[in-house]
Design an enzyme around this catalytic site. Structure first.
Site, PDB file in Angstrom:
ATOM      1  N   HIS A 108      78.383  53.517 -24.316  1.00  0.00           N
ATOM      2  CA  HIS A 108      77.386  54.286 -23.552  1.00  0.00           C
ATOM      3  C   HIS A 108      76.879  53.451 -22.370  1.00  0.00           C
ATOM      4  CE1 HIS A 108      76.964  57.724 -26.425  1.00  0.00           C
ATOM      5  NE2 HIS A 108      77.489  56.819 -27.243  1.00  0.00           N
TER       6      HIS A 108
ATOM      7  N   TYR B  92      73.762  47.047 -32.069  1.00  0.00           N
ATOM      8  CA  TYR B  92      73.054  47.295 -30.811  1.00  0.00           C
ATOM      9  C   TYR B  92      72.394  46.001 -30.310  1.00  0.00           C
ATOM     10  CZ  TYR B  92      73.985  52.278 -31.451  1.00  0.00           C
ATOM     11  OH  TYR B  92      74.615  53.496 -31.599  1.00  0.00           O
TER      12      TYR B  92
HETATM   13  C1  HEM Z   1      79.345  51.976 -36.540  1.00  0.00           C
HETATM   14  C2  HEM Z   1      79.062  52.962 -35.704  1.00  0.00           C
HETATM   15  C3  HEM Z   1      78.550  52.725 -34.311  1.00  0.00           C
HETATM   16  C4  HEM Z   1      78.661  51.620 -33.520  1.00  0.00           C
HETATM   17  C5  HEM Z   1      79.322  50.276 -33.830  1.00  0.00           C
HETATM   18  C6  HEM Z   1      77.999  51.939 -32.267  1.00  0.00           C
HETATM   19  C7  HEM Z   1      77.880  51.077 -31.196  1.00  0.00           C
HETATM   20  C8  HEM Z   1      77.082  51.275 -30.098  1.00  0.00           C
HETATM   21  C9  HEM Z   1      76.696  50.263 -29.143  1.00  0.00           C
HETATM   22  C10 HEM Z   1      77.157  48.811 -29.183  1.00  0.00           C
HETATM   23  C11 HEM Z   1      75.868  50.832 -28.233  1.00  0.00           C
HETATM   24  C12 HEM Z   1      75.135  50.146 -27.076  1.00  0.00           C
HETATM   25  C13 HEM Z   1      73.710  49.786 -27.561  1.00  0.00           C
HETATM   26  C14 HEM Z   1      72.859  49.011 -26.563  1.00  0.00           C
HETATM   27  O1  HEM Z   1      73.377  48.113 -25.888  1.00  0.00           O
HETATM   28  O2  HEM Z   1      71.621  49.251 -26.476  1.00  0.00           O
HETATM   29  C15 HEM Z   1      75.740  52.224 -28.600  1.00  0.00           C
HETATM   30  C16 HEM Z   1      74.975  53.133 -27.927  1.00  0.00           C
HETATM   31  C17 HEM Z   1      74.818  54.431 -28.332  1.00  0.00           C
HETATM   32  N1  HEM Z   1      75.313  55.029 -29.477  1.00  0.00           N
HETATM   33 FE1  HEM Z   1      76.390  54.133 -30.896  1.00  0.00          FE
HETATM   34  N2  HEM Z   1      77.515  53.222 -32.317  1.00  0.00           N
HETATM   35  C18 HEM Z   1      77.828  53.739 -33.551  1.00  0.00           C
HETATM   36  C19 HEM Z   1      77.520  54.985 -34.036  1.00  0.00           C
HETATM   37  C20 HEM Z   1      76.860  55.947 -33.320  1.00  0.00           C
HETATM   38  C21 HEM Z   1      76.534  57.255 -33.823  1.00  0.00           C
HETATM   39  C22 HEM Z   1      76.805  57.763 -35.248  1.00  0.00           C
HETATM   40  C23 HEM Z   1      75.928  57.910 -32.817  1.00  0.00           C
HETATM   41  C24 HEM Z   1      75.471  59.329 -32.894  1.00  0.00           C
HETATM   42  C25 HEM Z   1      74.422  59.817 -32.867  1.00  0.00           C
HETATM   43  C26 HEM Z   1      75.805  56.994 -31.678  1.00  0.00           C
HETATM   44  C27 HEM Z   1      75.199  57.266 -30.470  1.00  0.00           C
HETATM   45  C28 HEM Z   1      74.923  56.337 -29.495  1.00  0.00           C
HETATM   46  C29 HEM Z   1      74.143  56.612 -28.297  1.00  0.00           C
HETATM   47  C30 HEM Z   1      73.524  57.941 -27.900  1.00  0.00           C
HETATM   48  C31 HEM Z   1      74.070  55.416 -27.578  1.00  0.00           C
HETATM   49  C32 HEM Z   1      73.354  55.180 -26.250  1.00  0.00           C
HETATM   50  C33 HEM Z   1      72.038  54.437 -26.485  1.00  0.00           C
HETATM   51  C34 HEM Z   1      71.276  54.252 -25.182  1.00  0.00           C
HETATM   52  O3  HEM Z   1      71.157  55.218 -24.427  1.00  0.00           O
HETATM   53  O4  HEM Z   1      70.782  53.142 -24.939  1.00  0.00           O
HETATM   54  N3  HEM Z   1      76.388  55.821 -32.029  1.00  0.00           N
HETATM   55  N4  HEM Z   1      76.479  52.476 -29.733  1.00  0.00           N
END
Ligand code: HEM
Length: 294
Positions: free
Chosen positions: A25, A286
């Protein structure tokens, strides 16, 4: 199973990422607004944002890719992260456009993301699917729901926060719930043009008035599993828990070097976490991602 640092390194490699941006993202934009709970929420939950007074929110819309320059026309999930800023602290809900999460092991999520990101090597996805046939049903359901179809506007998308959370009611009883953000009266967007259409369109739209989503809540039955993100439920009740009004674009709060992390395990009194291994892994993943912005 994998650890968060390894997962972060693998995900960044999958997107050839090197800059100070989110590991996934990576491309996004901020907005501000309020969430106002409907009366049924206060009957079932004591948490501060469920009581009915408007609560300020910080929102971030995003493309799912780990490439911060990913063009908006690329097939991808989109995200809407909402941080409710209540008087008892912040609590976050992160939604994306895929209704079904396909795996229950964080390592499998990393493997699947690597396979999906390897566009020039389509056999990698075919091999992943052959090794993990249980993901086919959820991926087909997501495709049917248009999860990765480029939207014309962030405002027309439905976002699914996936995990279950417990709500504690005024009488001390506890219910497992799941959420869906459904857009309300989203005016049709113009035909997309350019690589950064979604951010530009949102700014134009919000200058004319708010974008709104209803928060649909499903309450689990006895037989529904709140600890498995792939489980499907037969809820005993579904209701509109409140409405999110996204009113204006917000300046990038990270522009001055601050780090903003939307964290699905950030909760306030009245909300509890499940033992869902994907949910619990995300806090560390995160943080690892945030370390690239430190
Ligand atoms: C093991 C499962 C997952 C991993 C390893 C993962 C990994 C990540 C990482 C590394 C980020 C960046 C976070 C940051 O730097 O602040 C991220 C952002 C995000 N993830 Fe995941 N994620 C996972 C599951 C999910 C799921 C299930 C959802 C569904 C709802 C999701 C939705 C999002 C969203 C919306 C963002 C953007 C956050 C923002 O706007 O700062 N992720 N994810």
């Amino acid at each position: 199973m994998t650890d968060a640092t390894t997962a972060d390194a693998r995900l960044r490699r999958a997107f050839h990422a090197s800059g100070p941006h989110r590991t996934l993202h990576a491309k996004g934009t901020y907005a501000s607004g309020t969430f106002t709970a409907a009366p049924r929420s206060a009957e079932l939950g004591i948490a501060a944002h469920l009581q009915g007074s408007p609560v300020p929110v910080l929102v971030r819309f995003s493309n799912g890719s780990g490439n911060p320059k990913s063009p908006d026309k690329a097939p991808d999930v989109r995200g809407m992260s909402v941080s409710f800023r209540t008087e008892t602290g912040a609590t976050d809900l992160l939604g994306q456009t895929a209704p079904r999460f396909p795996v229950k092991d964080p390592g499998k999520f990393v493997e699947m993301t690597e396979a999906v990101a390897a566009h020039s090597k389509p056999w990698k996805l075919a091999a992943f699917l052959a090794r993990n046939p249980s993901v086919l049903g959820p991926l087909a359901a997501n495709a049917k729901a248009g999860a990765i179809k480029p939207p014309k506007s962030f405002a027309e998308a439905t976002y699914y926060p996936v995990h279950a959370y417990a709500w504690i009611a005024p009488d001390g009883s506890r219910r497992w719930v799941r959420y869906i953000w459904r857009p309300v009266d989203a005016a049709a967007a113009a035909t997309p043009t350019g690589a950064n259409w979604l951010v530009e369109e949102l700014a134009t739209r919000l200058s004319a008035g708010p974008a709104r989503w209803d928060l649909e809540v499903s309450v689990a039955s006895e037989s529904d599993d709140p600890h498995d993100p792939t489980s499907q439920w037969k809820p005993v009740e579904t209701f509109i828990a409140g409405t999110l009004s996204v009113d204006a674009t917000a300046p990038d709060p990270e522009a001055d070097g601050s780090i903003i992390v939307f964290d699905p395990t950030r909760i306030i009194p009245g909300i509890e976490l499940s033992n869902d291994p994907i949910l619990l892994f995300r806090a560390a993943a995160y943080s690892a991602s945030a370390s690239h912005r430190a």
